[in-house]
Motif scaffolding. Sequence first.
Motif, PDB file in Angstrom:
ATOM      1  N   ALA A  68       0.839  -1.206   0.000  1.00  0.00           N
ATOM      2  CA  ALA A  68       0.000   0.000   0.000  1.00  0.00           C
ATOM      3  C   ALA A  68       0.873   1.255   0.000  1.00  0.00           C
ATOM      4  CB  ALA A  68      -0.934  -0.014   1.200  1.00  0.00           C
ATOM      5  N   LEU A  69       1.916   1.271   0.840  1.00  0.00           N
ATOM      6  CA  LEU A  69       2.823   2.422   0.889  1.00  0.00           C
ATOM      7  C   LEU A  69       3.568   2.591  -0.434  1.00  0.00           C
ATOM      8  CD1 LEU A  69       4.198   1.982   4.511  1.00  0.00           C
ATOM      9  CD2 LEU A  69       3.072   4.034   3.634  1.00  0.00           C
ATOM     10  N   LEU A  70       3.983   1.480  -1.018  1.00  0.00           N
ATOM     11  CA  LEU A  70       4.677   1.557  -2.300  1.00  0.00           C
ATOM     12  C   LEU A  70       3.764   2.137  -3.378  1.00  0.00           C
ATOM     13  CD1 LEU A  70       6.544  -1.884  -2.311  1.00  0.00           C
ATOM     14  CD2 LEU A  70       7.604   0.381  -2.214  1.00  0.00           C
ATOM     15  N   MET A  71       2.531   1.655  -3.436  1.00  0.00           N
ATOM     16  CA  MET A  71       1.620   2.121  -4.486  1.00  0.00           C
ATOM     17  C   MET A  71       1.269   3.593  -4.311  1.00  0.00           C
ATOM     18  SD  MET A  71      -0.847  -1.165  -5.353  1.00  0.00           S
ATOM     19  CE  MET A  71      -1.118  -1.765  -3.682  1.00  0.00           C
ATOM     20  N   ARG A  72       1.082   4.026  -3.060  1.00  0.00           N
ATOM     21  CA  ARG A  72       0.767   5.448  -2.848  1.00  0.00           C
ATOM     22  C   ARG A  72       1.952   6.338  -3.226  1.00  0.00           C
ATOM     23  NH1 ARG A  72      -1.801   3.608   2.138  1.00  0.00           N
ATOM     24  NH2 ARG A  72      -4.038   3.410   1.710  1.00  0.00           N
ATOM     25  N   ALA A  73       3.153   5.755  -3.212  1.00  0.00           N
ATOM     26  CA  ALA A  73       4.345   6.510  -3.623  1.00  0.00           C
ATOM     27  C   ALA A  73       4.573   6.436  -5.128  1.00  0.00           C
ATOM     28  CB  ALA A  73       5.569   5.977  -2.881  1.00  0.00           C
ATOM     29  N   GLY A  74       3.666   5.743  -5.838  1.00  0.00           N
ATOM     30  CA  GLY A  74       3.790   5.652  -7.285  1.00  0.00           C
ATOM     31  C   GLY A  74       4.559   4.450  -7.772  1.00  0.00           C
ATOM     32  N   PRO A  77       1.466  -1.228 -10.117  1.00  0.00           N
ATOM     33  CA  PRO A  77       0.823  -1.378 -11.434  1.00  0.00           C
ATOM     34  C   PRO A  77       0.349  -0.025 -11.963  1.00  0.00           C
ATOM     35  CG  PRO A  77      -0.075  -2.944  -9.822  1.00  0.00           C
ATOM     36  CD  PRO A  77       0.734  -1.945  -9.065  1.00  0.00           C
ATOM     37  N   ALA A  78       0.870   0.388 -13.091  1.00  0.00           N
ATOM     38  CA  ALA A  78       0.621   1.727 -13.615  1.00  0.00           C
ATOM     39  C   ALA A  78      -0.867   2.021 -13.804  1.00  0.00           C
ATOM     40  CB  ALA A  78       1.376   1.919 -14.926  1.00  0.00           C
ATOM     41  N   ASP A  79      -1.616   1.106 -14.403  1.00  0.00           N
ATOM     42  CA  ASP A  79      -3.026   1.357 -14.677  1.00  0.00           C
ATOM     43  C   ASP A  79      -3.813   1.574 -13.390  1.00  0.00           C
ATOM     44  OD1 ASP A  79      -2.551   1.160 -17.363  1.00  0.00           O
ATOM     45  OD2 ASP A  79      -3.207  -0.933 -17.534  1.00  0.00           O
ATOM     46  N   HIS A  80      -3.507   0.752 -12.376  1.00  0.00           N
ATOM     47  CA  HIS A  80      -4.208   0.874 -11.093  1.00  0.00           C
ATOM     48  C   HIS A  80      -3.905   2.228 -10.452  1.00  0.00           C
ATOM     49  CE1 HIS A  80      -5.968  -0.021  -7.269  1.00  0.00           C
ATOM     50  NE2 HIS A  80      -4.809  -0.118  -6.631  1.00  0.00           N
ATOM     51  N   LEU A  81      -2.647   2.653 -10.486  1.00  0.00           N
ATOM     52  CA  LEU A  81      -2.257   3.923  -9.870  1.00  0.00           C
ATOM     53  C   LEU A  81      -2.869   5.104 -10.616  1.00  0.00           C
ATOM     54  CD1 LEU A  81       1.523   3.224  -9.097  1.00  0.00           C
ATOM     55  CD2 LEU A  81      -0.481   2.778  -7.679  1.00  0.00           C
ATOM     56  N   LYS A  82      -2.837   5.059 -11.935  1.00  0.00           N
ATOM     57  CA  LYS A  82      -3.400   6.155 -12.727  1.00  0.00           C
ATOM     58  C   LYS A  82      -4.896   6.291 -12.465  1.00  0.00           C
ATOM     59  CE  LYS A  82      -0.050   5.812 -16.520  1.00  0.00           C
ATOM     60  NZ  LYS A  82       0.136   5.398 -17.943  1.00  0.00           N
ATOM     61  N   GLY A  83      -5.570   5.159 -12.248  1.00  0.00           N
ATOM     62  CA  GLY A  83      -7.008   5.193 -11.993  1.00  0.00           C
ATOM     63  C   GLY A  83      -7.349   5.891 -10.693  1.00  0.00           C
ATOM     64  N   GLY A  85      -5.442   8.480  -9.647  1.00  0.00           N
ATOM     65  CA  GLY A  85      -4.840   9.797  -9.730  1.00  0.00           C
ATOM     66  C   GLY A  85      -3.457   9.886  -9.130  1.00  0.00           C
ATOM     67  N   ILE A  86      -2.757   8.737  -9.010  1.00  0.00           N
ATOM     68  CA  ILE A  86      -1.403   8.710  -8.449  1.00  0.00           C
ATOM     69  C   ILE A  86      -0.381   8.741  -9.580  1.00  0.00           C
ATOM     70  CG2 ILE A  86       0.234   7.351  -7.078  1.00  0.00           C
ATOM     71  CD1 ILE A  86      -2.167   6.142  -5.605  1.00  0.00           C
ATOM     72  N   ASP A  87       0.557   9.665  -9.497  1.00  0.00           N
ATOM     73  CA  ASP A  87       1.617   9.739 -10.508  1.00  0.00           C
ATOM     74  C   ASP A  87       2.496   8.493 -10.418  1.00  0.00           C
ATOM     75  OD1 ASP A  87       0.733  12.227 -11.353  1.00  0.00           O
ATOM     76  OD2 ASP A  87       2.055  13.313  -9.971  1.00  0.00           O
ATOM     77  N   VAL A  88       2.791   7.893 -11.549  1.00  0.00           N
ATOM     78  CA  VAL A  88       3.579   6.651 -11.588  1.00  0.00           C
ATOM     79  C   VAL A  88       5.073   6.984 -11.581  1.00  0.00           C
ATOM     80  CG1 VAL A  88       4.070   4.548 -12.877  1.00  0.00           C
ATOM     81  CG2 VAL A  88       1.741   5.469 -12.837  1.00  0.00           C
ATOM     82  N   ALA A  89       5.758   6.488 -10.540  1.00  0.00           N
ATOM     83  CA  ALA A  89       7.211   6.655 -10.469  1.00  0.00           C
ATOM     84  C   ALA A  89       7.907   5.438 -11.075  1.00  0.00           C
ATOM     85  CB  ALA A  89       7.656   6.845  -9.024  1.00  0.00           C
ATOM     86  N   VAL A  90       7.395   4.254 -10.733  1.00  0.00           N
ATOM     87  CA  VAL A  90       7.949   2.999 -11.248  1.00  0.00           C
ATOM     88  C   VAL A  90       6.781   2.065 -11.562  1.00  0.00           C
ATOM     89  CG1 VAL A  90       9.475   1.047 -10.825  1.00  0.00           C
ATOM     90  CG2 VAL A  90       9.986   3.258  -9.767  1.00  0.00           C
ATOM     91  N   ASP A  91       6.648   1.674 -12.813  1.00  0.00           N
ATOM     92  CA  ASP A  91       5.599   0.722 -13.205  1.00  0.00           C
ATOM     93  C   ASP A  91       6.061  -0.677 -12.817  1.00  0.00           C
ATOM     94  OD1 ASP A  91       3.561  -0.736 -14.296  1.00  0.00           O
ATOM     95  OD2 ASP A  91       4.097  -0.342 -16.385  1.00  0.00           O
ATOM     96  N   LEU A  92       5.530  -1.187 -11.710  1.00  0.00           N
ATOM     97  CA  LEU A  92       5.955  -2.479 -11.178  1.00  0.00           C
ATOM     98  C   LEU A  92       4.696  -3.325 -10.924  1.00  0.00           C
ATOM     99  CD1 LEU A  92       8.852  -3.450 -10.583  1.00  0.00           C
ATOM    100  CD2 LEU A  92       8.449  -2.921  -8.183  1.00  0.00           C
TER     101      LEU A  92
END
Length: 208
Positions: A68-74, A77-83, A85-92
């Motif tokens: 959860a902390l990793l995803m909130r930091a961007g 999974p890019a699609d999930h984060l973009k959905g 409104g989180i800027d993607v730092a690393v698509d993992l």
Amino acid sequence: RLSAAMAYLTNEVRNRPNLTLRSDTRVQGLIMEGRRCVGVRIVPPSGVVEEAAAGAVVLSAGALHSPALLMRAGIGPADHLKGLGIDVAVDLPGVGQNLQDHAMVSVGSYIQPDTRMPAGQRRQIYAGARYNSEVEDTPELDMYLSIANQVAWHPLGWRLGGVVICLYKALSIGQVSLASSDWKAEPKVELNLCGDERDTKRLAEGVR
């Protein structure tokens, strides 16, 4: 089974000049510079947000809050984060995936007073066994069975015993995702227990 504090934070360790312990403090988020984590943002009991810079950050918040902390930091999974409104730092794509847990079934029974566990005895599990299920395409020693003469610490628990069947090597896979980008929101946890039919069969076999 000990917490990290009980196992490793001895008095000697606690007295080290290069160690600071912050209790009752939550991590609000990771501080990112591009693809690199350079610190953490924390909220102490005062409620005033602080930032702690670091040359290296070790994230150890468990199987649910680490992703959860990793995803909130961007990071995730890019699609999930973009959905969200989180800027993607690393698509993992693997962040939050492959969540597994031990499903188990307990069969309890009332214990007659003269056969209950003595008050001075601490350990309540009288017997335990690892064994192989008879379900095809499953790993060895995939099951665990234990017999307990007390199921909990409270007065009712002292009157109940049980047999516990536990799936030690689960095949069902779940995931952790974000329900919201809000740092206070709990992550969305989908354990998917018994999502694999072999897990259901093994538990049923264990009960039988």
